[in-house]
Design a protein around this motif. Structure first.
Motif, PDB file in Angstrom:
ATOM      1  N   PHE A   1      64.481  16.313  53.443  1.00 11.56           N
ATOM      2  CA  PHE A   1      63.755  17.356  54.154  1.00 11.56           C
ATOM      3  C   PHE A   1      62.723  16.699  55.060  1.00 11.56           C
ATOM      4  O   PHE A   1      61.839  15.972  54.587  1.00 11.56           O
ATOM      5  N   GLY A   2      62.843  16.927  56.367  1.00  2.47           N
ATOM      6  CA  GLY A   2      61.924  16.323  57.314  1.00  2.47           C
ATOM      7  C   GLY A   2      62.312  16.694  58.723  1.00  2.47           C
ATOM      8  O   GLY A   2      63.002  17.678  58.954  1.00  2.47           O
ATOM      9  N   ASN A   3      61.920  15.849  59.677  1.00  6.12           N
ATOM     10  CA  ASN A   3      62.157  16.168  61.083  1.00  6.12           C
ATOM     11  C   ASN A   3      62.416  14.897  61.869  1.00  6.12           C
ATOM     12  O   ASN A   3      61.629  13.955  61.804  1.00  6.12           O
ATOM     13  N   ASN A   4      63.540  14.876  62.585  1.00 10.82           N
ATOM     14  CA  ASN A   4      63.862  13.784  63.501  1.00 10.82           C
ATOM     15  C   ASN A   4      63.797  12.413  62.837  1.00 10.82           C
ATOM     16  O   ASN A   4      63.222  11.467  63.369  1.00 10.82           O
ATOM     17  N   GLY A   5      64.360  12.299  61.643  1.00 10.79           N
ATOM     18  CA  GLY A   5      64.412  11.014  60.961  1.00 10.79           C
ATOM     19  C   GLY A   5      63.175  10.662  60.167  1.00 10.79           C
ATOM     20  O   GLY A   5      63.144   9.647  59.477  1.00 10.79           O
TER      21      GLY A   5
END
Length: 207
Positions: free
Chosen positions: A106-110
């Motif tokens: 779960f996160g954003n752009n790596g």
């Protein structure tokens, strides 16, 4: 057309006004550097589907209205990248062998914040195929549940009340106003039971 069996679509191109039938044993071949099939309304492209040889042969679904790739399928790895949300009916399966991880990040752009999943049988952040919740911020396992359903928390635990920094386990019953606290080492009062502001039981460090 005066050709027997015609009319025919000219080799130079043209517009089909009827149905194009392709035999099951004769595949449709589209050749080119980045061959795409365009779906139009009038003369305007709305969707394009095909593969991009200039991008390692990935297969794409391109949305001309939004000017973005809505789905990208990588050629070698088989990884799929969706631009929007993904809805799954009834259940979702992340498959793996006993020796492999099975997890979701779960996160954003790596840049990931959390990982949840099943550990391998050995050699992972947890072993014995335990279920775990991993915190990328401090590179630690926040929660591990083993195959015997035993749960291990890395931090303090609050039940019915927010966890407190100086209390390992805090259980609060709002209906009866009772609480049980197991505090950290060195606090002087490792175990305490209270009712409201009244202390009912204390077990000190010396017993």
């Amino acid at each position: 057309s005066g050709i027997i069996g015609g009319p025919y679509l000219a080799l130079s191109g043209g517009t089909l006004t009827g149905t194009l039938n392709i035999s099951n044993n004769t595949p449709l071949i589209i050749n080119g550097v980045d061959p795409l099939i365009s779906f139009q309304n009038g003369a305007s492209n709305h969707w394009q589907v095909g593969f991009e040889n200039t991008q390692s042969d990935r297969f794409v679904f391109y949305d001309n209205n939004a000017s973005t790739y809505q789905l990208i399928l990588e050629s070698t790895s088989g990884n799929a990248t969706f631009a929007g949300n993904v809805s799954v009916n009834q259940y979702f399966i992340v498959a793996s062998t006993q020796a492999q991880y099975a997890y979701m990040d779960f996160g954003n752009n790596g840049t990931y914040g959390w990982q949840i999943g099943k550990g391998p049988s050995s050699g992972g952040v947890v072993g014995n195929e335990s279920f775990y919740l991993y915190n990328f911020a401090d590179t630690s396992v926040a929660l591990e549940v083993d195959t015997s359903n035993n749960a291990t928390f890395a931090g303090n635990v609050g039940v019915g009340f927010a966890a407190q920094s100086n209390i390992r386990t805090f259980v609060y019953d709002n209906s009866s106003n009772y609480s049980l606290a197991v505090q950290q080492d060195g606090s002087g009062v490792p175990f305490q039971v209270t009712s409201g502001s009244n202390v009912r039981l204390i077990v000190a460090n010396d017993g």
